[in-house]
Design a protein around this motif. Sequence first.
Motif, PDB file in Angstrom:
ATOM      1  N   ASP A  94       0.805  -1.217   0.000  1.00  0.00           N
ATOM      2  CA  ASP A  94       0.000   0.000   0.000  1.00  0.00           C
ATOM      3  C   ASP A  94       0.839   1.269   0.000  1.00  0.00           C
ATOM      4  O   ASP A  94       2.016   1.286   0.370  1.00  0.00           O
ATOM      5  CB  ASP A  94      -0.968   0.012   1.194  1.00  0.00           C
ATOM      6  N   VAL A  95       0.201   2.345  -0.445  1.00  0.00           N
ATOM      7  CA  VAL A  95       0.748   3.692  -0.365  1.00  0.00           C
ATOM      8  C   VAL A  95      -0.300   4.581   0.307  1.00  0.00           C
ATOM      9  O   VAL A  95      -1.454   4.195   0.475  1.00  0.00           O
ATOM     10  CB  VAL A  95       1.126   4.259  -1.745  1.00  0.00           C
ATOM     11  N   HIS A  96       0.132   5.779   0.694  1.00  0.00           N
ATOM     12  CA  HIS A  96      -0.781   6.768   1.253  1.00  0.00           C
ATOM     13  C   HIS A  96      -0.445   8.088   0.590  1.00  0.00           C
ATOM     14  O   HIS A  96       0.715   8.510   0.577  1.00  0.00           O
ATOM     15  CB  HIS A  96      -0.610   6.858   2.770  1.00  0.00           C
ATOM     16  N   SER A  97      -1.454   8.755   0.027  1.00  0.00           N
ATOM     17  CA  SER A  97      -1.193   9.955  -0.757  1.00  0.00           C
ATOM     18  C   SER A  97      -0.600  11.083   0.070  1.00  0.00           C
ATOM     19  O   SER A  97       0.163  11.902  -0.453  1.00  0.00           O
ATOM     20  CB  SER A  97      -2.482  10.424  -1.454  1.00  0.00           C
ATOM     21  N   ASP A  98      -0.918  11.158   1.362  1.00  0.00           N
ATOM     22  CA  ASP A  98      -0.321  12.183   2.214  1.00  0.00           C
ATOM     23  C   ASP A  98       1.154  11.892   2.481  1.00  0.00           C
ATOM     24  O   ASP A  98       1.958  12.806   2.669  1.00  0.00           O
ATOM     25  CB  ASP A  98      -1.057  12.273   3.558  1.00  0.00           C
ATOM     26  N   VAL A  99       1.507  10.622   2.486  1.00  0.00           N
ATOM     27  CA  VAL A  99       2.882  10.207   2.750  1.00  0.00           C
ATOM     28  C   VAL A  99       3.759  10.374   1.519  1.00  0.00           C
ATOM     29  O   VAL A  99       4.922  10.735   1.608  1.00  0.00           O
ATOM     30  CB  VAL A  99       2.912   8.729   3.203  1.00  0.00           C
ATOM     31  N   ARG A 100       3.206  10.101   0.365  1.00  0.00           N
ATOM     32  CA  ARG A 100       3.948   9.942  -0.889  1.00  0.00           C
ATOM     33  C   ARG A 100       4.965   8.818  -0.720  1.00  0.00           C
ATOM     34  O   ARG A 100       6.130   8.918  -1.109  1.00  0.00           O
ATOM     35  CB  ARG A 100       4.621  11.246  -1.320  1.00  0.00           C
ATOM     36  N   VAL A 134       0.545   5.007  11.078  1.00  0.00           N
ATOM     37  CA  VAL A 134       0.078   5.585   9.817  1.00  0.00           C
ATOM     38  C   VAL A 134      -0.267   7.056  10.009  1.00  0.00           C
ATOM     39  O   VAL A 134       0.055   7.906   9.160  1.00  0.00           O
ATOM     40  CB  VAL A 134      -1.134   4.801   9.276  1.00  0.00           C
ATOM     41  N   GLU A 135      -0.920   7.372  11.120  1.00  0.00           N
ATOM     42  CA  GLU A 135      -1.284   8.764  11.414  1.00  0.00           C
ATOM     43  C   GLU A 135      -0.042   9.653  11.447  1.00  0.00           C
ATOM     44  O   GLU A 135      -0.014  10.738  10.833  1.00  0.00           O
ATOM     45  CB  GLU A 135      -2.002   8.835  12.764  1.00  0.00           C
ATOM     46  N   THR A 136       0.970   9.200  12.148  1.00  0.00           N
ATOM     47  CA  THR A 136       2.202   9.977  12.259  1.00  0.00           C
ATOM     48  C   THR A 136       2.864  10.158  10.899  1.00  0.00           C
ATOM     49  O   THR A 136       3.283  11.263  10.528  1.00  0.00           O
ATOM     50  CB  THR A 136       3.170   9.278  13.228  1.00  0.00           C
ATOM     51  N   MET A 137       2.954   9.090  10.137  1.00  0.00           N
ATOM     52  CA  MET A 137       3.638   9.150   8.841  1.00  0.00           C
ATOM     53  C   MET A 137       2.892  10.052   7.867  1.00  0.00           C
ATOM     54  O   MET A 137       3.507  10.834   7.120  1.00  0.00           O
ATOM     55  CB  MET A 137       3.781   7.743   8.276  1.00  0.00           C
ATOM     56  N   LYS A 142       2.436  15.415   5.094  1.00  0.00           N
ATOM     57  CA  LYS A 142       1.770  16.685   4.800  1.00  0.00           C
ATOM     58  C   LYS A 142       2.582  17.872   5.307  1.00  0.00           C
ATOM     59  O   LYS A 142       2.534  18.960   4.735  1.00  0.00           O
ATOM     60  CB  LYS A 142       0.381  16.700   5.450  1.00  0.00           C
ATOM     61  N   SER A 143       3.313  17.663   6.389  1.00  0.00           N
ATOM     62  CA  SER A 143       3.988  18.765   7.066  1.00  0.00           C
ATOM     63  C   SER A 143       5.390  19.051   6.553  1.00  0.00           C
ATOM     64  O   SER A 143       5.907  20.149   6.749  1.00  0.00           O
ATOM     65  CB  SER A 143       4.072  18.468   8.571  1.00  0.00           C
ATOM     66  N   ILE A 144       6.016  18.091   5.914  1.00  0.00           N
ATOM     67  CA  ILE A 144       7.402  18.285   5.507  1.00  0.00           C
ATOM     68  C   ILE A 144       7.517  19.076   4.211  1.00  0.00           C
ATOM     69  O   ILE A 144       8.557  19.652   3.898  1.00  0.00           O
ATOM     70  CB  ILE A 144       8.134  16.930   5.389  1.00  0.00           C
ATOM     71  N   LEU A 159      10.378   9.334   6.489  1.00  0.00           N
ATOM     72  CA  LEU A 159       9.227   9.510   7.370  1.00  0.00           C
ATOM     73  C   LEU A 159       8.893   8.216   8.106  1.00  0.00           C
ATOM     74  O   LEU A 159       8.441   8.233   9.254  1.00  0.00           O
ATOM     75  CB  LEU A 159       7.998   9.950   6.573  1.00  0.00           C
ATOM     76  N   GLY A 160       9.120   7.096   7.429  1.00  0.00           N
ATOM     77  CA  GLY A 160       8.715   5.804   7.977  1.00  0.00           C
ATOM     78  C   GLY A 160       9.461   5.410   9.232  1.00  0.00           C
ATOM     79  O   GLY A 160       8.885   4.779  10.136  1.00  0.00           O
ATOM     80  N   VAL A 161      10.737   5.780   9.339  1.00  0.00           N
ATOM     81  CA  VAL A 161      11.503   5.411  10.526  1.00  0.00           C
ATOM     82  C   VAL A 161      10.895   6.044  11.773  1.00  0.00           C
ATOM     83  O   VAL A 161      10.827   5.407  12.835  1.00  0.00           O
ATOM     84  CB  VAL A 161      12.992   5.805  10.355  1.00  0.00           C
ATOM     85  N   ILE A 162      10.419   7.274  11.671  1.00  0.00           N
ATOM     86  CA  ILE A 162       9.802   7.937  12.825  1.00  0.00           C
ATOM     87  C   ILE A 162       8.431   7.330  13.107  1.00  0.00           C
ATOM     88  O   ILE A 162       8.076   7.063  14.261  1.00  0.00           O
ATOM     89  CB  ILE A 162       9.698   9.450  12.579  1.00  0.00           C
TER      90      ILE A 162
END
Length: 453
Positions: A94-100, A134-137, A142-144, A159-162
């Motif tokens: 899966d992917v998440h559009s906010d994560v890219r 998932v919420e954090t990532m 969105k924030s970076i 982003l995933g490591v955090i």
Amino acid sequence: MSENKLTLSLAERILQSRPESDEKAMLAARMGLIDYLASSFAGRQDTGIAKLWSIVDSEGGHAVVPVVGQDRKASPRQAALLNGFIGHALDYDDVHSDVRGHPSTVILPALISAASTSIAVGGERLLASYILGVETMARFGKSIGSEHYLKGWHNTYTLGVIAAAVAVAYLKSFTQEQLERTIGFAATQSSGLRNQFGTEAKPLHAGMAAQAALLAVSLAEVDFGGTRTSLDGKSGYFGVYGNLELAEQTLLEGWGQSWKIVEPGLWFKIYPFCSAAHHAADAVVRLAEQHSFDPRDIEQVDIVFPTGGDAALIERNPRTGEQGRFSVEYVTAAALLGLPLSVESFTNATIPKHVLEWLPRIQRSYDDTIEAAPHAVPKGRFTIVKITVKNGESYSERVDCPRGAPGNALSLEDLKQKLEGSLSYAPESASALLKTILALRSETDMQTLLHQL
């Protein structure tokens, strides 16, 4: 919000969260777990896995964590590396559009290792931890700011490591101070370059991120010294990697009003290649079904993106199916020449000569005058495929929201079929695994799941 309070405030929100009370979020988490395992079992024989096992075997270690589809175990951090790689090996996850990028193949391997080595972890606690990962990532994505990805960083790792470290810290019921330091230890390991796309190092990023997340957690557990303000200020994570001002405005906005695993939700793939090519794949498949082209009659194929819409598709002249996962030219040619858009067409085998000879007919272009559809996924994106035949006639198809993306999502039944397809060699195992995931609640359920991997 003061720029010196971002880490503290994030940790507070995470520790106050109770996503297990949200039925939609919990169902979405179960679906995400199904998809991750389907992608992992599909990739269980990737050639890179044997290479990683050779490293693991040379190191030795306490083998206690199951590695998906391998009938073997490894040490916690070794298993996180392997399970992250396996889940992302085919770019089918899966992917998440906010994560890219790809959340589950980093977060879930870290959680599997933590759950395998922790006392009394329940299934619902694992799912809740996954939701918060998932919420954090997604919020970090969105924030970076978009420049982070466009500059060449691979968000799945950076982003995933955090996100994975946060998920494991929540699973383990960390204190506020432990979580703040965990975020710092993860942030200082943030890495991964997109120039590795099309190689074995790309899925390795997912495993490395999961592995690094576990190290971050372990450091906090032994009270290793580290900053509690890693996200804050100009020299903090967002100041260095992205956009601090944007992060101050968006990272915590509306926390808990809805969960990112539900809205906009995870994008579950039907094709084993980069999601940036899925729009084109859907368009080409539709055109081929509607018009039954003879490839010999096609003069040219034009593929139109908004500027930056093909940033992840770095391969214009791929030589292997593995490189072809990041080539809209190969995806298009394969579809028109009758190759299946399935795992067997995207291995590290050399692309057939007749396909390579066809690639120059395919051209990319960009048009920012075209208005994006309100329902586009990712936001602002579209792909138009125009096929011109030798008699001068042309046919076009536009896709704004490909199948599998939020708004055109796969159903639970679709994901069941994906898992069954990946476990076609063991249909009874697929049935048992689905039953466990859909009922996953207790500590006993959790142990059953780990045994089935």
